[in-house]
Scaffold this active site. Structure first.
Site, PDB file in Angstrom:
ATOM      1  N   ASP A  67       9.672  69.544 113.321  1.00  0.00           N
ATOM      2  CA  ASP A  67       8.745  70.421 114.039  1.00  0.00           C
ATOM      3  C   ASP A  67       7.640  69.621 114.725  1.00  0.00           C
ATOM      4  O   ASP A  67       7.541  68.407 114.538  1.00  0.00           O
ATOM      5  CB  ASP A  67       8.151  71.465 113.071  1.00  0.00           C
ATOM      6  N   ASP A 136       3.430  79.029 101.039  1.00  0.00           N
ATOM      7  CA  ASP A 136       3.953  80.377 101.292  1.00  0.00           C
ATOM      8  C   ASP A 136       5.471  80.378 101.444  1.00  0.00           C
ATOM      9  O   ASP A 136       6.061  81.358 101.889  1.00  0.00           O
ATOM     10  CB  ASP A 136       3.295  80.980 102.543  1.00  0.00           C
ATOM     11  N   HIS A 138       7.321  78.426 103.412  1.00  0.00           N
ATOM     12  CA  HIS A 138       7.919  78.075 104.706  1.00  0.00           C
ATOM     13  C   HIS A 138       8.628  76.732 104.631  1.00  0.00           C
ATOM     14  O   HIS A 138       8.238  75.853 103.857  1.00  0.00           O
ATOM     15  CB  HIS A 138       6.894  78.119 105.846  1.00  0.00           C
ATOM     16  N   GLU A 143       7.677  80.364 109.247  1.00  0.00           N
ATOM     17  CA  GLU A 143       6.738  81.118 108.426  1.00  0.00           C
ATOM     18  C   GLU A 143       7.401  82.367 107.838  1.00  0.00           C
ATOM     19  O   GLU A 143       8.461  82.789 108.301  1.00  0.00           O
ATOM     20  CB  GLU A 143       5.541  81.546 109.295  1.00  0.00           C
TER      21      GLU A 143
END
Ligand code: GLP
Length: 261
Positions: A67, A136, A138, A143
């Site tokens: 990314d 979280d 991801h 996400e």
């Protein structure tokens, strides 16, 4: 999914580095998927030590990043291209020209994403993908709520991820870009071997979900349960919420009994 609970983060990094070393001993020109964030840094340092010791070479390796932030200037130290140069390329003997990432400065971001997908396919696909996981759940920058069938695309980062990553931006969440380009979940799932590393109490809930939770876009890393070859290296703190911890230890400790059969 193989879950390896390690005594500490250094052991997790060393065992993860073993998987990379084994791959490049077999296939010197293999394709490595590389991740940013703090989790894989220990792996890169260990790979660097092994390259210096003459035990491993990545000279013929090709690498693809997961990314990139959108819009960070090319010289910005937190641009993932620069982070990877510092954390990985500088430590091993890979040719920097063979390290690729999505272009977060492209004028046409959609075209850059499509080109990135093509480049991975043209390289023959990723042999081993190193992954971290966000608090979280991801993976890369997919996400919660991300399509489990997604390909490389633009994403908006959650407040949580931007807060987590603010430590790299002088603690100022407003300096963390809002958008990124990220390999999609289906892109990541196309890699032949997924190696996830996580450490610390802050990752315990995400690891519980990824390993033992229901597969759901709310915890994107849970998709790893659908992949035939996943190895998760965790320290005791990150493993602290696993119901099956004793079983995972038994499997690992008795693996040698069935290896080579
Ligand atoms: C970032 C990266 C992810 C990484 C995650 C966790 O959001 N895009 O690839 O897994 O952070 O980072 P860390 O390893 O620093 O906890």
């Amino acid at each position: 999914m193989e879950v390896v609970i390690c005594s500490d983060v250094a052991q997790a990094a060393s065992r993860a580095a073993d998987t990379v070393e084994a791959l490049f001993s077999r296939s010197p020109d293999a394709v490595l998927g590389i991740a940013t964030g703090s989790s894989p840094v220990g792996i890169y340092e260990e790979l660097g030590r092994r390259v210096s010791a003459g035990r491993l070479s990545l000279a013929k390796a090709r690498a693809f990043m997961l990314d990139e932030y959108v819009g960070l200037p090319s010289e910005h130290p937190e641009r993932y291209q620069n982070v990877i140069l510092r954390d990985f390329v500088a430590k091993v003997d890979i040719d920097a020209d063979n390290v690729h990432g999505p272009d977060g400065l492209a004028e046409d971001l959609d075209a850059a994403c499509a080109a990135y997908e093509r480049a991975i396919v043209e390289a023959g696909g990723v042999d081993l993908q190193i992954l971290g996981v966000g608090t979280d759940g991801h993976i890369a920058f997919n996400e919660p709520g991300s399509s489990l069938a997604s390909r490389t695309r633009i994403k908006c980062l959650t407040r949580q991820t931007r807060q987590d990553n603010a430590r790299f931006f002088g603690g100022d969440v407003d300096q963390v870009p809002l958008h990124c380009l990220t390999q999609g979940i289906a892109t990541i799932m196309a890699a032949r071997h997924l190696v996830l590393i996580a450490s610390g109490e802050a990752k315990a809930e995400a690891i519980r979900q990824v390993v033992e939770g229901s597969v759901s876009a709310m915890w994107p890393g849970t998709i790893l349960q659908m992949h035939p070859h996943v190895t998760v290296f965790v320290d005791k703190a990150a493993a602290s919420q696993l119901t099956l911890a004793d079983y995972f230890n038994d499997v690992y400790n008795h693996k040698h009994l069935i290896q080579g059969r």
